[in-house]
Write a protein that holds these residues in place. Structure first.
Motif, PDB file in Angstrom:
ATOM      1  N   ARG A 219      -7.963   0.025  17.309  1.00 56.00           N
ATOM      2  CA  ARG A 219      -7.953  -0.638  16.111  1.00 56.00           C
ATOM      3  C   ARG A 219      -7.688   0.325  14.824  1.00 56.00           C
ATOM      4  N   ARG A 220      -8.113   1.383  14.976  1.00 50.09           N
ATOM      5  CA  ARG A 220      -8.052   2.519  13.712  1.00 50.09           C
ATOM      6  C   ARG A 220      -6.391   2.916  13.683  1.00 50.09           C
ATOM      7  N   ARG A 221      -5.805   3.164  14.880  1.00 43.78           N
ATOM      8  CA  ARG A 221      -4.435   3.191  14.964  1.00 43.78           C
ATOM      9  C   ARG A 221      -3.447   1.979  14.253  1.00 43.78           C
ATOM     10  N   SER A 222      -4.139   0.899  14.668  1.00 45.27           N
ATOM     11  CA  SER A 222      -3.452  -0.564  14.220  1.00 45.27           C
ATOM     12  C   SER A 222      -3.696  -0.665  12.736  1.00 45.27           C
ATOM     13  N   ALA A 223      -4.782  -0.208  12.144  1.00 43.67           N
ATOM     14  CA  ALA A 223      -5.044  -0.383  10.618  1.00 43.67           C
ATOM     15  C   ALA A 223      -4.365   0.789   9.988  1.00 43.67           C
ATOM     16  N   ILE A 224      -4.115   1.901  10.568  1.00 47.37           N
ATOM     17  CA  ILE A 224      -3.372   3.044  10.069  1.00 47.37           C
ATOM     18  C   ILE A 224      -1.733   2.736  10.012  1.00 47.37           C
ATOM     19  N   LEU A 225      -1.394   1.934  10.842  1.00 46.71           N
ATOM     20  CA  LEU A 225      -0.014   1.477  10.950  1.00 46.71           C
ATOM     21  C   LEU A 225       0.129   0.124  10.123  1.00 46.71           C
ATOM     22  N   THR A 226      -0.772  -0.428  10.061  1.00 45.73           N
ATOM     23  CA  THR A 226      -0.707  -1.584   8.894  1.00 45.73           C
ATOM     24  C   THR A 226      -0.715  -1.030   7.465  1.00 45.73           C
ATOM     25  N   ASP A 227      -1.396   0.051   7.258  1.00 44.35           N
ATOM     26  CA  ASP A 227      -1.544   0.689   5.945  1.00 44.35           C
ATOM     27  C   ASP A 227      -0.291   1.249   5.468  1.00 44.35           C
ATOM     28  N   LEU A 228       0.245   1.868   6.701  1.00 46.21           N
ATOM     29  CA  LEU A 228       1.594   2.758   6.627  1.00 46.21           C
ATOM     30  C   LEU A 228       2.684   1.710   6.287  1.00 46.21           C
ATOM     31  N   LYS A 229       2.966   0.415   6.904  1.00 42.72           N
ATOM     32  CA  LYS A 229       3.673  -0.397   6.589  1.00 42.72           C
ATOM     33  C   LYS A 229       3.678  -0.910   5.291  1.00 42.72           C
ATOM     34  N   ASP A 230       2.164  -1.386   4.818  1.00 37.22           N
ATOM     35  CA  ASP A 230       2.118  -1.975   3.416  1.00 37.22           C
ATOM     36  C   ASP A 230       2.633  -0.842   2.434  1.00 37.22           C
ATOM     37  N   ALA A 231       2.161   0.576   2.637  1.00 41.31           N
ATOM     38  CA  ALA A 231       2.494   1.444   1.653  1.00 41.31           C
ATOM     39  C   ALA A 231       4.026   1.509   1.920  1.00 41.31           C
ATOM     40  N   GLU A 232       4.942   1.425   2.818  1.00 39.53           N
ATOM     41  CA  GLU A 232       6.408   1.472   3.095  1.00 39.53           C
ATOM     42  C   GLU A 232       6.862   0.429   2.264  1.00 39.53           C
ATOM     43  N   ASP A 233       6.306  -0.768   2.199  1.00 41.19           N
ATOM     44  CA  ASP A 233       6.725  -2.050   1.693  1.00 41.19           C
ATOM     45  C   ASP A 233       6.677  -1.968   0.330  1.00 41.19           C
ATOM     46  N   ARG A 234       5.320  -1.444  -0.176  1.00 35.79           N
ATOM     47  CA  ARG A 234       5.331  -1.040  -1.724  1.00 35.79           C
ATOM     48  C   ARG A 234       6.293  -0.042  -2.134  1.00 35.79           C
ATOM     49  N   LEU A 235       6.496   0.964  -1.349  1.00 30.89           N
ATOM     50  CA  LEU A 235       7.570   1.922  -1.754  1.00 30.89           C
ATOM     51  C   LEU A 235       8.765   1.382  -2.005  1.00 30.89           C
ATOM     52  N   ASN A 236       9.291   0.536  -0.911  1.00 40.18           N
ATOM     53  CA  ASN A 236      10.533  -0.178  -1.098  1.00 40.18           C
ATOM     54  C   ASN A 236      10.700  -1.059  -2.343  1.00 40.18           C
ATOM     55  N   GLU A 237       9.591  -1.667  -2.694  1.00 33.36           N
ATOM     56  CA  GLU A 237       9.336  -2.675  -3.660  1.00 33.36           C
ATOM     57  C   GLU A 237       9.549  -1.722  -4.927  1.00 33.36           C
ATOM     58  N   ALA A 238       8.853  -0.690  -5.191  1.00 36.13           N
ATOM     59  CA  ALA A 238       8.591   0.042  -6.275  1.00 36.13           C
ATOM     60  C   ALA A 238      10.073   1.044  -6.273  1.00 36.13           C
ATOM     61  N   THR A 239      10.863   1.089  -5.367  1.00 40.08           N
ATOM     62  CA  THR A 239      12.252   1.613  -5.487  1.00 40.08           C
ATOM     63  C   THR A 239      13.147   0.663  -5.954  1.00 40.08           C
ATOM     64  N   ASP A 240      13.003  -0.753  -5.522  1.00 45.74           N
ATOM     65  CA  ASP A 240      14.032  -1.649  -6.252  1.00 45.74           C
ATOM     66  C   ASP A 240      13.693  -1.975  -7.520  1.00 45.74           C
ATOM     67  N   ALA A 241      12.242  -2.002  -7.931  1.00 40.81           N
ATOM     68  CA  ALA A 241      11.993  -2.078  -9.151  1.00 40.81           C
ATOM     69  C   ALA A 241      12.400  -0.994 -10.212  1.00 40.81           C
ATOM     70  N   LEU A 242      12.374   0.297  -9.710  1.00 41.89           N
ATOM     71  CA  LEU A 242      12.560   1.334 -10.482  1.00 41.89           C
ATOM     72  C   LEU A 242      14.217   1.172 -10.637  1.00 41.89           C
ATOM     73  N   SER A 243      15.107   0.637  -9.500  1.00 44.63           N
ATOM     74  CA  SER A 243      16.615   0.815  -9.501  1.00 44.63           C
ATOM     75  C   SER A 243      16.818  -0.461 -10.617  1.00 44.63           C
ATOM     76  N   GLU A 244      16.214  -1.345 -10.687  1.00 43.19           N
ATOM     77  CA  GLU A 244      16.482  -2.645 -11.696  1.00 43.19           C
ATOM     78  C   GLU A 244      16.185  -2.061 -12.996  1.00 43.19           C
ATOM     79  N   ALA A 245      14.789  -1.376 -13.066  1.00 42.92           N
ATOM     80  CA  ALA A 245      14.694  -0.903 -14.410  1.00 42.92           C
ATOM     81  C   ALA A 245      15.510   0.157 -14.853  1.00 42.92           C
ATOM     82  N   LYS A 246      16.292   1.100 -14.044  1.00 46.34           N
ATOM     83  CA  LYS A 246      17.429   2.027 -14.523  1.00 46.34           C
ATOM     84  C   LYS A 246      18.302   0.920 -14.868  1.00 46.34           C
ATOM     85  N   LYS A 247      18.856   0.075 -14.343  1.00 43.07           N
ATOM     86  CA  LYS A 247      20.057  -0.930 -14.678  1.00 43.07           C
ATOM     87  C   LYS A 247      19.788  -1.244 -15.949  1.00 43.07           C
ATOM     88  N   GLU A 248      18.466  -1.979 -16.228  1.00 44.38           N
ATOM     89  CA  GLU A 248      18.058  -2.523 -17.515  1.00 44.38           C
ATOM     90  C   GLU A 248      18.113  -1.657 -18.578  1.00 44.38           C
TER      91      GLU A 248
END
Length: 171
Positions: free
Chosen positions: A47-76
């Motif tokens: 359960r702890r491993r699963s929670a950590i993997l879920t947290d890592l996946k969420d963090a990775e998704d947020r990182l990708n979203e933040a990277t995309d938002a940063l890229s869009e902000a740079k374009k703007e």
């Protein structure tokens, strides 16, 4: 207890009495831990491993979203900088056009004022010239009239009249 017995007897030795040493109890406890602990601890760890993997996946998704938002902000930002540069160029060109138009109007106004002043000067000179001619003519007439009685005697008057009549007749 073993230590107290060993000190009391004065020697060191092994005690092989199963009930006194609690080896059976230890064996039961170790067997129970071996049998039940992996499933219990494994579930917790899974359960702890699963929670950590879920947290890592969420963090990775947020990182990708933040990277995309940063890229869009740079374009703007780049687009906004280009617009600002274009606006700056347009403003400079407009300011230059306004300055040139203002200079042109100023030169035209100065030329108009100069032309008006020259016209005023010419008309004033013509007026003064006409005034001087009138005064000079009046002075000449006055002088001639003043000198005429002394120079015009009866004989001169007759000659003048005869010349005038002859001139009229010849024309």
């Amino acid at each position: 207890m073993i230590f107290s017995l060993t000190f009391a007897t004065g020697g060191f030795g092994l005690n092989f009495d199963l009930f006194e040493t609690n080896i059976l109890n230890l064996a039961v406890v170790i067997f129970g831990l071996y049998k039940f602990l992996p499933s219990f601890l494994g579930g917790i760890l899974e359960r702890r491993r699963s929670a950590i993997l879920t947290d890592l996946k969420d963090a990775e998704d947020r990182l990708n979203e933040a990277t995309d938002a940063l890229s869009e902000a740079k374009k703007e930002l780049a687009s906004a900088e280009e617009k600002a540069l274009q606006i700056r160029k347009d403003c400079k060109a407009r300011a230059e056009a306004i300055r040139l138009e203002s200079e042109k109007k100023t030169v035209e106004e100065m030329a108009r004022i100069k032309q008006g002043a020259a016209s005023d000067l010419t008309s004033e000179a013509a007026r003064v010239s006409a005034q001087l001619r009138r005064e000079a003519a009046q002075m000449a007439i006055d002088k001639a009239l003043a000198a005429l009685p002394s120079r015009l005697n009866k004989k001169t008057q007759d000659e003048f009249l005869n010349q005038s009549i002859n001139k009229i007749g010849n024309n």
